[in-house]
Design an enzyme around this catalytic site. Structure first.
Site, PDB file in Angstrom:
ATOM      1  N   TYR A  50       1.212 -14.154  17.821  1.00  0.00           N
ATOM      2  CA  TYR A  50       2.028 -14.840  16.731  1.00  0.00           C
ATOM      3  C   TYR A  50       1.450 -15.859  16.036  1.00  0.00           C
ATOM      4  O   TYR A  50       0.891 -16.714  16.561  1.00  0.00           O
ATOM      5  CB  TYR A  50       3.579 -15.334  17.354  1.00  0.00           C
ATOM      6  N   GLU A  52       3.277 -17.060  12.557  1.00  0.00           N
ATOM      7  CA  GLU A  52       4.044 -17.185  11.553  1.00  0.00           C
ATOM      8  C   GLU A  52       3.353 -18.520  10.559  1.00  0.00           C
ATOM      9  O   GLU A  52       3.392 -19.587  11.403  1.00  0.00           O
ATOM     10  CB  GLU A  52       5.362 -17.454  11.718  1.00  0.00           C
ATOM     11  N   ASP A 195      -0.762  -2.778  -9.814  1.00  0.00           N
ATOM     12  CA  ASP A 195      -0.654  -1.903  -8.520  1.00  0.00           C
ATOM     13  C   ASP A 195      -1.817  -1.284  -8.563  1.00  0.00           C
ATOM     14  O   ASP A 195      -1.772  -0.223  -8.897  1.00  0.00           O
ATOM     15  CB  ASP A 195       0.661  -1.438  -8.040  1.00  0.00           C
ATOM     16  N   THR A 221      -2.791  -1.490  -1.538  1.00  0.00           N
ATOM     17  CA  THR A 221      -3.122  -1.348  -0.043  1.00  0.00           C
ATOM     18  C   THR A 221      -4.257  -1.733   0.431  1.00  0.00           C
ATOM     19  O   THR A 221      -5.295  -1.591  -0.597  1.00  0.00           O
ATOM     20  CB  THR A 221      -2.598   0.040   0.218  1.00  0.00           C
ATOM     21  N   LYS A 224      -6.433   2.893   1.513  1.00  0.00           N
ATOM     22  CA  LYS A 224      -6.792   4.292   0.453  1.00  0.00           C
ATOM     23  C   LYS A 224      -8.299   3.979   0.475  1.00  0.00           C
ATOM     24  O   LYS A 224      -9.146   4.125   1.191  1.00  0.00           O
ATOM     25  CB  LYS A 224      -5.833   4.255  -0.590  1.00  0.00           C
ATOM     26  N   ARG A 230      -4.409   0.159   7.481  1.00  0.00           N
ATOM     27  CA  ARG A 230      -3.191   0.270   6.793  1.00  0.00           C
ATOM     28  C   ARG A 230      -2.613  -0.824   6.671  1.00  0.00           C
ATOM     29  O   ARG A 230      -2.164  -1.592   7.500  1.00  0.00           O
ATOM     30  CB  ARG A 230      -2.136   1.326   7.783  1.00  0.00           C
TER      31      ARG A 230
END
Ligand code: DSN
Length: 418
Positions: A50, A52, A195, A221, A224, A230
């Site tokens: 974790y 954060e 984008d 992203t 691609k 991903r």
């Protein structure tokens, strides 16, 4: 214990998926094959942590190595795209876009975004999305020549006075004139957002224009054409850094997926290499090679031509075959594409008029123009013989022979545990 001992069912399906990827021609333009190094990072111990917060400012102890990993990802992405600020935590493209809206807009603000059937994306204001309930999206379209009509965009901008103009598409096959869009935005005092999810690898490889130095904020992203894991990413000018970071965490997300961030860092390192420039150029050359054969065979290419990695083809008007029929026939032939709406498609999204396909994944396998010619010929045969299962099975055998010459993940086997 290895996965094959723990869970034979999942092992069986992973092996089957590996073989599907190996034996077929993957032509969905948003898909690709990551390197083994990227796969390794995804399955690494970084998934256990974790973290954060952001490097140097976490809400958990024990982040000293995770900080280094995330900082490397940020620094490499900055170098790759010439960015002032980067947030590598968005879980994927849709959350990245939503985070930007949260960071830069107030509820009710107007955004100009491209219509979905003209190559836009659901998250660019389609009425089914939550964002469309919060903000006032007005959708522009391509003109009859199939390109974004900048005069019309300017007219719409003057009329609607948007807070933001959004460009970047998931089925549009042309270059984007970022400078011209920026000039329109400046004229009406709008923010600019691009984008670049589909074309990020082409931009990183230097074969398409880079909006990052020009626009206020850019999302992408990483899985691609960029060929990473991903995931998503936001790149922006320094003045928006604080708002963007706050919107991602704590605004929308919790703990970042640091295994994915490690894999992003690796992908960015790979994309910074000279080989990646060659790869990006070949993606475009391969798309052109497909286009030539499709035109020869009488297909109606949307948007006039391809200037990137993908083609949107109207199979309905060209061959009286629906997008669904074409997708199914190609699937049977071992060629994976997706059915897709064409601009102002009179048919339904479940059985539209078009198919969309592209070259990033095939290019990763090492295929070039010669293979593209052969593949485009098979695609044509499969489409016009979509009801002939024997013909489709015969093409599938040809596809298998071709893919065997371009090995994928050599030596990898979930069932053998290698
Ligand atoms: N689903 C992606 C694509 O295929 O283009 C976009 O999010």
């Amino acid at each position: 214990m290895h996965i094959k001992q723990i869970d034979p069912d999942i092992t069986k399906y992973l092996e089957a998926e590996l073989n599907r990827q190996r034996e077929g021609l993957e032509m969905i333009p948003s898909e690709n094959f990551t390197s083994r190094a990227v796969l390794e990072a995804l399955g690494s111990v970084a998934t256990n942590k974790y973290a954060e917060g952001y490097p140097g400012r976490r809400y958990y102890g024990g982040c000293e190595f995770i900080d280094k990993i995330e900082q490397l990802a940020i620094d490499r992405a900055k170098e790759l795209f010439d960015a002032e600020h980067v947030n590598v935590q968005p879980l994927s493209g849709a959350p990245a876009n939503i985070a930007v809206y949260e960071a830069l807009l107030e509820p009710g603000d107007t955004v100009l975004g491209m219509d979905l059937s003209h190559g836009g994306h659901l998250t660019h204001g389609h009425p089914v999305t939550q964002s469309a309930h919060i903000y006032n999206f007005i959708r522009y379209k391509t003109n009859t020549e199939g390109v974004i009509d900048l005069d019309n965009l300017r007219k719409m901008a003057l009329e609607h006075k948007p807070k933001m103009i959004l460009v970047g598409y998931s089925a549009y096959s042309r270059e984007i004139d970022f400078e011209a869009v920026k000039a329109i935005a400046n004229e009406v005092g709008a923010l600019t957002m691009a984008d670049i999810a589909h074309i990020a690898g082409l931009i990183a490889g230097g074969v398409m224009k880079n909006p990052v130095p020009i626009f206020d904020v850019v999302t992408t992203t990483t899985h691609k054409s960029l060929r990473g894991p991903r995931g998503g990413m936001i790149l922006c000018k320094k003045q928006f850094a604080k708002a963007v970071n706050k919107a991602v965490f704590p605004g929308l997300q919790g703990g970042p997926h640091e295994n994915v961030i490690a894999a992003k860092a690796i992908a960015f390192k790979e994309a910074l290499s000279p080989e990646f420039k060659v790869y990006a150029a070949q993606i475009k050359a391969n798309a052109k090679a497909l286009e030539v054969v499709f035109i020869e065979n009488g297909y109606n290419i949307m948007f006039g031509k391809t200037e990137n990695h993908l083609l949107l083809v109207d199979v309905m008007s060209s061959k009286n075959v629906t997008g669904q029929q074409a997708e199914e026939a190609l699937d049977k032939a071992g060629i994976t594409v997706n059915k897709n709406m064409i601009p102002d498609d009179p048919r339904s999204p479940f059985d539209p008029s078009g198919i969309r396909f592209g070259t990033p994944a095939l290019t990763t396998r090492g295929m070039r123009e010669e293979e593209m010619k052969q593949i485009a010929g098979w695609m044509h045969e499969a489409i016009i013989n979509h009801e002939d299962d024997a013909k489709l099975a015969a093409i599938r055998e040809d596809v298998k022979q071709l893919t065997a010459r371009f090995p994928l993940y050599e030596g990898l086997s979930y069932e053998r545990g290698e």
